[in-house]
Design an enzyme around this catalytic site. Structure first.
Site, short mmCIF file in Angstrom:
data_model
loop_
_atom_site.label_atom_id
_atom_site.label_comp_id
_atom_site.label_asym_id
_atom_site.label_seq_id
_atom_site.Cartn_x
_atom_site.Cartn_y
_atom_site.Cartn_z
N HIS A 71 13.68 19.55 -9.11
CA HIS A 71 14.95 18.83 -8.98
C HIS A 71 15.63 19.08 -7.64
CE1 HIS A 71 17.77 16.14 -10.46
NE2 HIS A 71 18.10 16.70 -11.62
N ASP A 95 14.69 13.32 -7.70
CA ASP A 95 15.75 12.98 -8.65
C ASP A 95 15.15 12.33 -9.89
OD1 ASP A 95 15.51 10.07 -8.13
OD2 ASP A 95 16.31 10.61 -6.16
#
Length: 543
Positions: A513, A517
């Site tokens: 992350h 995304d």
């Protein structure tokens, strides 16, 4: 007075030149050895004798062989077994030993031709990468007599090596003036005990326990791991496999024979028998704990997963319909099962694949998705920038690692350059890697270079999973088991009707992350789902 202040080498060279220039006249004293004091030069005493100098010295040099880097950042590995011993003659590329890293076992070969002089490690010890692990005396122009002197066999009356080696070497070896006298003479290697120099006296052959340390019994890593779990010394087992290799059946026979022997052995007293018998389990007794060190595979997984869990993950799950892919797979498997005389065999790839699973199609679908979303094939680099700023490193080849459950533990071999493979060649490569993984013969080239990983946990069981990203990668796919669910549709009158059954599989994605995304991951997962649900589209995208 001047001669006493100059180095010994210069004094010898000066005497040598003087002897050559005044060979027919009176000259200085004979050349002394490096261990005898050099007397004062004299211009009156005649030169008593001339020294015979060899035209060349025997080409002999002890080369320490360094343990090469076997990749994946491995800094140490375990010596599983030695194929040589001190005094053994080896050729170039001869097998020296077998080592076990965190992921696989590798056979180390010799870079030189010569005679083994020293083994730095015992079987079972940890060897450091980049450090010497064996010494080899390289052979130049050596006669048969000199070859026998390289590994002398000690006699029963030979004195200990630490007391007589240096003196005997200095007395027997003549001094060559062209050779620097500061060079220490090479000590002969005495076969026998490596600690105290003791030598056994020849005598009648008697039954003795098997030598331990230098040679571990031949066995696969899975068998060796089983011995560690059962706390059995593998050197005590007689192997019945090829070249004396220990098999699992040999371990079972050994345990059975040992159990029968323990039962047949009479006890000295009732007290000793009670002491040897393990305590019976009791629900009211205290909790007992048994400590056991991690295996090499577990140590590697412990280190890699500890580093991987420092990456912030996020999970994305998707549901994929395998109905059309299952139909296509069934048709292709019928083609692969046709006899060789069939006309369709003329266009069949000769890869030796007899049956296709779902995994080659999934691996190929992931590769096609990476062409549209190359960020999932990249890696994060924070070490190359002097300021410590992170950078994305994009990679052109799709090297997809496939997690496999093996007798030695979890391994992740890599299918290289999947974009250039067909479905059939991917299946053949997976079969090859699976065979090597089960046999414990995966090499560093098979385990390195992965850019993304696929874990087929559904082959064992389980519907959902939360896979952990491999260090150096940005995404991983976990595949659940294929389930049959009713296909329910709503009719025009509002009623629900079951049309039939459909095959459903859950895909669980984990991504880094920090750079990926959720929207990017969802779109890439949608491409993979579309290719699986409509395999005809996948065929159009094959290269």
């Amino acid at each position: 007075m001047f001669l006493r202040r100059v180095p010994r080498t210069a004094r010898l060279q000066w005497h040598l030149a003087r002897c050559i220039n005044q060979a027919s006249l009176a000259c200085g004293p004979p050349i002394a050895s490096s261990r005898q004091p050099l007397p004062e030069p004299s211009t009156h005493a005649p030169f008593p004798s001339t020294r015979c100098f060899h035209a060349s010295t025997t080409l002999r040099a002890v080369k320490p062989v360094l343990l090469a880097d076997i990749g994946e950042g491995i800094v140490e590995c375990e010596i599983i077994q030695w194929f040589v011993e001190p005094g053994a003659r080896v050729e170039e590329f001869s097998k020296l030993c077998e080592v076990q890293s965190d992921k696989a076992s590798v056979e180390i070969t010799s870079r030189f031709e010569g005679v083994v002089k020293r083994l730095y490690y015992e079987a079972g010890e940890m060897a450091r990468v980049g450090k010497p692990f064996v010494d080899i005396d390289i052979l130049g122009h050596v006669s048969q007599e000199d070859l026998q002197k390289l590994t002398p066999i000690p006699s029963p009356t030979q004195t200990p090596a630490h007391e007589s080696t240096a003196d005997s070497a200095s007395e027997a070896a003549p001094v060559d003036p062209r050779r620097p006298v500061t060079e220490a003479p090479q000590k002969p290697v005495v076969l026998g005990s490596a600690t105290d120099g003791a030598v056994e006296t020849p005598g009648p052959v008697s039954a003795s326990p098997k030598p331990k340390g230098r040679h571990a019994a031949l066995a696969t890593p899975a068998v060796r791991h089983l011995c560690k779990e059962l706390k059995i010394d593998i050197l005590e087992i007689d192997g019945t496999g090829r070249d004396g290799r220990v098999l699992k059946e040999d371990i079972q026979k050994f345990i059975k024979a040992k159990g029968n022997g323990a039962a047949a052995q009479p006890t000295q007293s009732g007290a000793s028998a009670d002491a040897a018998r393990p305590p019976p389990p009791s629900s009211t007794g205290a909790q007992l704990e048994t400590r056991q060190p991690l295996t090499k595979m577990q140590e590697g997984m412990f280190k890699s997963m500890t580093r991987s869990l420092s990456i912030p993950h996020f999970l994305y799950a998707d549901e994929v319909d395998f109905a059309d892919l299952s139909t296509l797979r069934s048709r292709l498997n019928k083609v692969l099962a046709t006899p060789p005389s069939s006309p369709v065999q003329s266009v069949r790839n000769t890869e030796g694949v007899s049956k296709l699973s779902f995994l080659p199609f999934i691996v190929k679908a992931v590769s096609i998705a990476l062409q549209q979303y190359p960020i999932l094939n990249a890696r994060v680099d924070v070490s190359s920038d002097p300021a410590g700023k992170p950078q994305l490193v994009y990679r052109t080849q799709h090297n997809i690692g496939v997690a496999m459950d093996t007798p030695s533990g979890l391994l992740v071999p890599v299918v290289k350059d999947v974009g250039a493979h067909s479905i059939l060649t991917i299946a053949a490569e997976l079969a090859r890697l699976q065979g090597l993984a089960v046999a414990g013969k995966l090499g560093p080239q098979d385990l390195s270079g992965g850019t993304i990983t696929v874990s087929n946990i559904g082959s064992i069981g389980g519907t959902y999973c939360s896979p952990v990203i491999v260090e150096g990668q940005l995404a991983i796919l976990g595949i659940g088991r294929v389930r049959e669910l009713p296909d329910v549709t709503q009719q025009s009158d509002g009623e629900w009707k079951i049309k039939g059954m459909r095959k459903v599989c859950n895909f669980s994605w984990s991504a880094d992350h920090r750079v990926v995304d959720g929207a990017t991951m969802a779109r890439a997962a949608g491409v993979v789902r579309a290719l699986i649900e409509e395999p005809d589209v996948m065929i159009m995208n094959l290269r």
